[in-house]
Design a protein around this motif. Structure first.
Motif, PDB file in Angstrom:
ATOM      1  N   ALA A  26       0.831  -1.207   0.000  1.00  0.00           N
ATOM      2  CA  ALA A  26       0.000   0.000   0.000  1.00  0.00           C
ATOM      3  C   ALA A  26       0.861   1.252   0.000  1.00  0.00           C
ATOM      4  CB  ALA A  26      -0.924  -0.008   1.212  1.00  0.00           C
ATOM      5  N   LYS A  27       1.955   1.219   0.747  1.00  0.00           N
ATOM      6  CA  LYS A  27       2.862   2.370   0.825  1.00  0.00           C
ATOM      7  C   LYS A  27       3.496   2.665  -0.534  1.00  0.00           C
ATOM      8  CE  LYS A  27       6.877   4.025   3.476  1.00  0.00           C
ATOM      9  NZ  LYS A  27       6.235   5.151   4.162  1.00  0.00           N
TER      10      LYS A  27
ATOM     11  N   THR B 133     -14.385  -3.992   8.732  1.00  0.00           N
ATOM     12  CA  THR B 133     -14.478  -3.068   7.606  1.00  0.00           C
ATOM     13  C   THR B 133     -14.373  -1.607   8.050  1.00  0.00           C
ATOM     14  OG1 THR B 133     -16.904  -3.005   7.734  1.00  0.00           O
ATOM     15  CG2 THR B 133     -15.916  -4.670   6.312  1.00  0.00           C
ATOM     16  N   LYS B 134     -14.613  -1.352   9.337  1.00  0.00           N
ATOM     17  CA  LYS B 134     -14.579   0.024   9.832  1.00  0.00           C
ATOM     18  C   LYS B 134     -13.236   0.415  10.429  1.00  0.00           C
ATOM     19  CE  LYS B 134     -19.545   0.343  10.837  1.00  0.00           C
ATOM     20  NZ  LYS B 134     -19.829   1.381   9.833  1.00  0.00           N
ATOM     21  N   ILE B 135     -12.436  -0.561  10.858  1.00  0.00           N
ATOM     22  CA  ILE B 135     -11.175  -0.231  11.520  1.00  0.00           C
ATOM     23  C   ILE B 135      -9.949  -0.680  10.730  1.00  0.00           C
ATOM     24  CG2 ILE B 135     -12.142  -0.194  13.846  1.00  0.00           C
ATOM     25  CD1 ILE B 135     -11.149  -3.037  14.248  1.00  0.00           C
ATOM     26  N   SER B 136     -10.145  -1.280   9.549  1.00  0.00           N
ATOM     27  CA  SER B 136      -9.007  -1.687   8.728  1.00  0.00           C
ATOM     28  C   SER B 136      -8.904  -0.801   7.493  1.00  0.00           C
ATOM     29  CB  SER B 136      -9.133  -3.161   8.318  1.00  0.00           C
ATOM     30  OG  SER B 136     -10.338  -3.395   7.626  1.00  0.00           O
ATOM     31  N   GLY B 137      -7.666  -0.628   7.038  1.00  0.00           N
ATOM     32  CA  GLY B 137      -7.417   0.189   5.861  1.00  0.00           C
ATOM     33  C   GLY B 137      -7.541  -0.610   4.577  1.00  0.00           C
TER      34      GLY B 137
ATOM     35  N   CYS C 231      -1.874   7.633   4.505  1.00  0.00           N
ATOM     36  CA  CYS C 231      -0.861   8.243   5.385  1.00  0.00           C
ATOM     37  C   CYS C 231       0.518   7.646   5.100  1.00  0.00           C
ATOM     38  CB  CYS C 231      -1.210   8.006   6.857  1.00  0.00           C
ATOM     39  SG  CYS C 231      -2.750   8.764   7.392  1.00  0.00           S
ATOM     40  N   CYS C 232       0.552   6.313   4.893  1.00  0.00           N
ATOM     41  CA  CYS C 232       1.837   5.638   4.708  1.00  0.00           C
ATOM     42  C   CYS C 232       2.565   6.087   3.451  1.00  0.00           C
ATOM     43  CB  CYS C 232       1.634   4.120   4.686  1.00  0.00           C
ATOM     44  SG  CYS C 232       0.530   3.543   3.371  1.00  0.00           S
ATOM     45  N   SER C 233       1.816   6.541   2.447  1.00  0.00           N
ATOM     46  CA  SER C 233       2.457   6.941   1.191  1.00  0.00           C
ATOM     47  C   SER C 233       2.635   8.457   1.076  1.00  0.00           C
ATOM     48  CB  SER C 233       1.650   6.434  -0.011  1.00  0.00           C
ATOM     49  OG  SER C 233       0.356   7.010  -0.021  1.00  0.00           O
ATOM     50  N   THR C 234       2.210   9.197   2.124  1.00  0.00           N
ATOM     51  CA  THR C 234       2.352  10.660   2.064  1.00  0.00           C
ATOM     52  C   THR C 234       3.270  11.235   3.136  1.00  0.00           C
ATOM     53  OG1 THR C 234       0.283  10.847   3.314  1.00  0.00           O
ATOM     54  CG2 THR C 234       0.147  11.124   0.929  1.00  0.00           C
ATOM     55  N   PHE C 235       3.247  10.665   4.364  1.00  0.00           N
ATOM     56  CA  PHE C 235       4.126  11.270   5.379  1.00  0.00           C
ATOM     57  C   PHE C 235       4.665  10.289   6.426  1.00  0.00           C
ATOM     58  CE2 PHE C 235      -0.194  11.661   7.054  1.00  0.00           C
ATOM     59  CZ  PHE C 235      -0.045  11.209   8.362  1.00  0.00           C
ATOM     60  N   LEU C 236       4.158   9.079   6.498  1.00  0.00           N
ATOM     61  CA  LEU C 236       4.665   8.134   7.498  1.00  0.00           C
ATOM     62  C   LEU C 236       5.946   7.466   6.994  1.00  0.00           C
ATOM     63  CD1 LEU C 236       1.535   6.240   8.897  1.00  0.00           C
ATOM     64  CD2 LEU C 236       2.883   8.021   9.997  1.00  0.00           C
ATOM     65  N   GLY C 237       7.071   7.820   7.607  1.00  0.00           N
ATOM     66  CA  GLY C 237       8.336   7.226   7.190  1.00  0.00           C
ATOM     67  C   GLY C 237       8.448   5.761   7.569  1.00  0.00           C
ATOM     68  N   GLU C 238       7.912   5.408   8.747  1.00  0.00           N
ATOM     69  CA  GLU C 238       7.962   4.029   9.219  1.00  0.00           C
ATOM     70  C   GLU C 238       6.604   3.634   9.789  1.00  0.00           C
ATOM     71  OE1 GLU C 238      11.709   2.711  11.292  1.00  0.00           O
ATOM     72  OE2 GLU C 238      11.984   4.871  11.497  1.00  0.00           O
ATOM     73  N   PHE C 239       6.293   2.346   9.692  1.00  0.00           N
ATOM     74  CA  PHE C 239       5.046   1.852  10.257  1.00  0.00           C
ATOM     75  C   PHE C 239       5.172   1.724  11.767  1.00  0.00           C
ATOM     76  CE2 PHE C 239       4.671  -0.011   5.907  1.00  0.00           C
ATOM     77  CZ  PHE C 239       3.492   0.636   5.560  1.00  0.00           C
ATOM     78  N   GLN C 240       4.081   2.026  12.468  1.00  0.00           N
ATOM     79  CA  GLN C 240       4.027   1.858  13.916  1.00  0.00           C
ATOM     80  C   GLN C 240       3.093   0.692  14.247  1.00  0.00           C
ATOM     81  OE1 GLN C 240       5.826   3.684  16.161  1.00  0.00           O
ATOM     82  NE2 GLN C 240       6.789   4.612  14.379  1.00  0.00           N
ATOM     83  N   PRO C 241       3.377  -0.049  15.327  1.00  0.00           N
ATOM     84  CA  PRO C 241       2.487  -1.156  15.708  1.00  0.00           C
ATOM     85  C   PRO C 241       1.093  -0.634  16.056  1.00  0.00           C
ATOM     86  CG  PRO C 241       4.590  -1.286  16.871  1.00  0.00           C
ATOM     87  CD  PRO C 241       4.545   0.056  16.210  1.00  0.00           C
TER      88      PRO C 241
ATOM     89  N   GLY D  20      -2.801   5.424  -2.854  1.00  0.00           N
ATOM     90  CA  GLY D  20      -4.239   5.316  -3.069  1.00  0.00           C
ATOM     91  C   GLY D  20      -4.988   6.214  -2.101  1.00  0.00           C
ATOM     92  N   LEU D  21      -6.302   6.068  -2.061  1.00  0.00           N
ATOM     93  CA  LEU D  21      -7.142   6.874  -1.175  1.00  0.00           C
ATOM     94  C   LEU D  21      -7.726   6.001  -0.081  1.00  0.00           C
ATOM     95  CD1 LEU D  21      -9.095   9.097  -3.735  1.00  0.00           C
ATOM     96  CD2 LEU D  21      -7.088   9.724  -2.392  1.00  0.00           C
ATOM     97  N   GLY D  22      -7.696   6.508   1.153  1.00  0.00           N
ATOM     98  CA  GLY D  22      -8.259   5.788   2.279  1.00  0.00           C
ATOM     99  C   GLY D  22      -9.754   6.039   2.386  1.00  0.00           C
ATOM    100  N   ILE D  23     -10.402   5.407   3.378  1.00  0.00           N
ATOM    101  CA  ILE D  23     -11.833   5.581   3.543  1.00  0.00           C
ATOM    102  C   ILE D  23     -12.181   7.002   3.988  1.00  0.00           C
ATOM    103  CG2 ILE D  23     -12.241   3.142   4.040  1.00  0.00           C
ATOM    104  CD1 ILE D  23     -12.369   3.860   6.990  1.00  0.00           C
TER     105      ILE D  23
END
Length: 288
Positions: free
Chosen positions: A152-153, A192-196, A166-176, A157-160
Motif C-alpha cells: 500500500a505504501k 471493515t470500519k477499523i481496517s485500511g 498516510c503511509c504513502s504521504t508522510f509516514l516514514g515508518e510503520f508503527q504497531p 491510493g485513497l483511504g476511507i
C-alpha cells in the motif's frame, strides 16, 4: 555528539544518518552516498546537525559528494529502465506460472543490482525466475517479498477518509497498531470500519492513542463500581471524550443516570475485557 545529515531514498521513506564529511548541505538537495546495497542517490531530509552518540549506530558511512546534473540524469534513466524491467518481469512470472504479484522494481544508482518487490500468500520458489532475469539484465537480481502494508505504501491510493494513504504521504515508518487500541478508543470492532485498504488495522488508530490512554487513567471503565450523590452503582456506559458516565444504581438498575466523572468517586475499577476479540480480528494486527 556527532555531526550527521539525514537522507531518504524514497519520497516517503525511512531517514538514514550519514557522516557529511565536512560537506554542508541543505534540506531537499540530492547527495551520493554508499549504502549496504551499493552507491545510491538520496534526498537530504535533515540538514547538517549534531546528535548524541546514543541516537546513532557507528560507524556512519560518509557522503561521497553532492549529486551533479549527470547524477540526476542517471537517476531519471534508471526510472525509465525500471518501467521496462517491470514489464519484463511480469512476462517472466507468467512464463514460470508463479503465484506472486509484482509490486515495484528498483535499480540501484550504480546499476549493480535490480530489486523486484512482490507479494504472495506463501513461500514462492523463484530460483528459475532469478536465473531468467539475470540472463536478461546481466546484473545482480534480488527478489524481495513484502507485506500488504508495504504494498500500500509503494502503490498509494485513497483511504476511507477520502485522503491519500498516510503511509504513502508522510509516514516514514510503520508503527504497531493493535485491536486493544480500537477497544480502548470505543470503536466498533467491525473489521471493515477499523481496517485500511491494505486489510490491516488503520495506522491512524495510533495518532490519538496517547490521549485515550491518559483519559483511561482518570475515567472509571465500563463495569466499575462507583459512588454518586444518589448512592452506589455500576458504570454501564462511558464517553471518554466528554467525561460522562452512565451509572445504574445498585438497587434499581433500570433507573440509570448520567454523571460527569468529576461527580463520582471510584470504589472499584473494572478491567478492559479483550475476550470478545475473535481470531479473525487478531489477524488484522499481523505485519504491524
Amino acid at each position: 555528539m556527532a555531526e550527521i545529515i539525514g537522507v531518504r531514498f524514497k519520497s516517503v521513506g525511512k531517514v538514514y544518518y550519514f557522516d557529511p564529511d565536512s560537506i554542508v548541505v541543505q534540506k531537499g538537495i540530492h547527495v551520493i552516498v554508499e549504502t549496504a546495497r551499493g552507491i545510491e542517490c538520496g534526498e537530504v531530509a535533515v540538514a547538517n546537525r549534531e546528535v548524541s552518540d546514543e541516537n546513532i549506530v557507528k560507524p556512519l558511512k560518509k557522503v561521497i559528494r553532492i549529486a551533479t546534473p549527470e547524477d540526476l540524469n542517471r537517476v531519471e534513466e534508471n526510472r525509465k529502465k525500471e518501467k521496462e524491467a517491470f514489464q519484463t518481469c511480469l512476462e517472466k512470472i507468467e512464463k514460470h506460472k508463479l503465484d506472486m504479484k509484482l509490486v515495484d522494481v528498483e535499480f540501484t544508482f550504480d546499476n549493480n543490482k535490480i530489486l523486484f518487490y512482490f507479494t504472495a500468500d506463501g513461500r514462492v520458489d523463484f530460483r528459475e525466475l532469478v536465473k531468467d532475469l539475470a540472463s536478461v539484465f546481466r546484473t545482480r537480481i534480488e527478489l524481495r517479498q513484502i507485506g500488504v502494508r508495504d504494498e500500500a505504501k509503494m502503490l498509494g491510493g485513497l483511504g476511507i477518509c477520502g485522503r491519500p494513504f498516510c503511509c504513502s504521504t508522510f509516514l516514514g515508518e510503520f508503527q504497531p497498531v493493535s485491536i486493544k487500541m480500537a477497544k480502548e478508543q470505543g470503536l466498533s470492532l467491525n473489521p471493515t470500519k477499523i481496517s485500511g485498504t491494505c486489510g490491516r488495522l488503520m495506522c491512524c488508530l495510533k495518532y490519538e492513542q496517547e490521549a485515550y490512554e491518559d483519559l483511561l487513567r482518570t475515567t472509571p471503565k465500563q463495569g466499575a463500581f462507583v459512588k454518586t450523590k444518589d448512592g452506589r452503582g455500576t458504570v454501564v456506559e462511558v464517553n471518554l471524550l466528554t467525561g460522562m458516565l452512565k451509572v445504574a444504581p445498585e438497587k434499581d438498575a433500570a433507573a440509570a443516570k448520567y454523571y460527569n466523572k468529576k461527580e463520582v468517586r471510584l470504589i472499584k475499577d473494572a478491567e478492559l475485557k479483550m475476550d470478545g476479540v475473535d481470531a479473525e480480528l487478531k489477524k488484522l494486527e499481523r505485519d504491524t
